[in-house]
Design an enzyme around this catalytic site. Structure first.
Site, PDB file in Angstrom:
ATOM      1  N   GLN A  20       0.833  -1.204   0.000  1.00  8.33           N
ATOM      2  CA  GLN A  20       0.000   0.000   0.000  1.00  8.33           C
ATOM      3  C   GLN A  20       0.863   1.248   0.000  1.00  8.33           C
ATOM      4  O   GLN A  20       0.357   2.345  -0.175  1.00  8.33           O
ATOM      5  CB  GLN A  20      -0.900   0.025   1.241  1.00  8.33           C
ATOM      6  CG  GLN A  20      -1.919  -1.060   1.274  1.00  8.33           C
ATOM      7  CD  GLN A  20      -2.777  -1.025   2.529  1.00  8.33           C
ATOM      8  OE1 GLN A  20      -3.761  -1.691   2.572  1.00  8.33           O
ATOM      9  NE2 GLN A  20      -2.417  -0.278   3.543  1.00  8.33           N
TER      10      GLN A  20
ATOM     11  N   HIS B 226      -1.193   1.505  -4.367  1.00 10.49           N
ATOM     12  CA  HIS B 226      -1.441   2.946  -4.276  1.00 10.49           C
ATOM     13  C   HIS B 226      -0.473   3.738  -5.141  1.00 10.49           C
ATOM     14  O   HIS B 226      -0.407   4.957  -5.047  1.00 10.49           O
ATOM     15  CB  HIS B 226      -1.351   3.423  -2.828  1.00 10.49           C
ATOM     16  CG  HIS B 226      -2.505   2.957  -2.011  1.00 10.49           C
ATOM     17  ND1 HIS B 226      -2.497   2.958  -0.647  1.00 10.49           N
ATOM     18  CD2 HIS B 226      -3.712   2.456  -2.367  1.00 10.49           C
ATOM     19  CE1 HIS B 226      -3.644   2.489  -0.196  1.00 10.49           C
ATOM     20  NE2 HIS B 226      -4.391   2.177  -1.226  1.00 10.49           N
TER      21      HIS B 226
ATOM     22  N   CYS C 192       0.408   5.664 -24.479  1.00 10.41           N
ATOM     23  CA  CYS C 192       1.044   4.366 -24.768  1.00 10.41           C
ATOM     24  C   CYS C 192       1.294   3.521 -23.523  1.00 10.41           C
ATOM     25  O   CYS C 192       1.729   2.387 -23.627  1.00 10.41           O
ATOM     26  CB  CYS C 192       2.351   4.570 -25.537  1.00 10.41           C
ATOM     27  SG  CYS C 192       3.699   5.275 -24.552  1.00 10.41           S
TER      28      CYS C 192
ATOM     29  N   LEU D  72       1.235  -3.481  15.126  1.00  9.48           N
ATOM     30  CA  LEU D  72       1.224  -3.019  16.507  1.00  9.48           C
ATOM     31  C   LEU D  72      -0.162  -2.589  16.973  1.00  9.48           C
ATOM     32  O   LEU D  72      -0.414  -2.484  18.165  1.00  9.48           O
ATOM     33  CB  LEU D  72       2.212  -1.863  16.683  1.00  9.48           C
ATOM     34  CG  LEU D  72       3.678  -2.230  16.537  1.00  9.48           C
ATOM     35  CD1 LEU D  72       4.552  -0.979  16.605  1.00  9.48           C
ATOM     36  CD2 LEU D  72       4.094  -3.229  17.604  1.00  9.48           C
TER      37      LEU D  72
END
Length: 187
Positions: free
Chosen positions: A45, A65, A76, A175
């Site tokens: 991401q 992303h 192209c 975490l």
């Protein structure tokens, strides 16, 4: 992460500082696992380009992303890999970088290179060079998915990159709590 720090009112470094960022031990370890054939694909991401800089082969990487160092020709689809941040003039629904493709006809009024970034409020539509198809295939073919350091909140937008419960083993290393924690816990 940057967005958590901003929400807490902490000042974060400018995005341009990412030009000087170096891959972490984790980036390098993931690259080594890919090179040894232990990990088949990496879906990221992050748009900081650190997986690329760590040496992860592009065939085994999907940057969902985008990559702040890659711009693509609208015509192209040729990618241009840069050593600088190509997003300095881009934003939500404004993807033109102001530069031109060397292979396509040049119209001074219409620069044809765009960034590859999915800005907040947008959906990712650019398949190249972000390797969407390979990411979707990797999820379908996986027996184990390891999620590292992500809240997993945005994945609901990318249903094609998320396995159905019971189809794959899932390990979440983070975490903080994620929306997927309770779904996959078998107590």
């Amino acid at each position: 992460g940057v967005w958590t720090q901003l929400n807490k009112g902490f000042v974060t470094p400018k995005v341009n500082d990412l030009v000087f960022a170096e891959p972490t031990f984790t980036h390098l370890a993931i690259t080594e696992l890919v090179k040894k054939g232990i990990v088949s694909h990496v879906v990221s991401q992050n748009c900081d380009g650190l997986h690329v800089r760590s040496g992860t082969p592009s065939r085994a990487l999907s940057e969902i992303h985008g990559n702040m160092f890659v711009e693509v020709c609208k015509l192209c689809k040729k990618p241009y890999w840069r050593t600088f941040d190509v997003t300095e003039k881009t934003g939500l629904r404004r993807h033109s970088t102001g530069r031109f493709c060397r292979s396509c006809p040049r119209d001074p009024e219409q620069p044809n290179l765009i960034d590859t970034i999915v800005h907040f409020g947008e959906k990712g539509k650019l398949k190249t060079p972000l390797n969407w198809d390979a990411g979707v295939k990797a999820v379908k073919d996986s027996k184990l998915i390891i999620c590292l350091g992500t809240s997993l909140r945005i994945l609901k937008t990318y249903y094609c990159l998320w396995p159905k419960k019971g189809t794959v083993k899932l390990v979440i290393v983070n975490l903080q709590w994620t929306p997927k924690d309770s779904i996959f816990l078998d107590l």
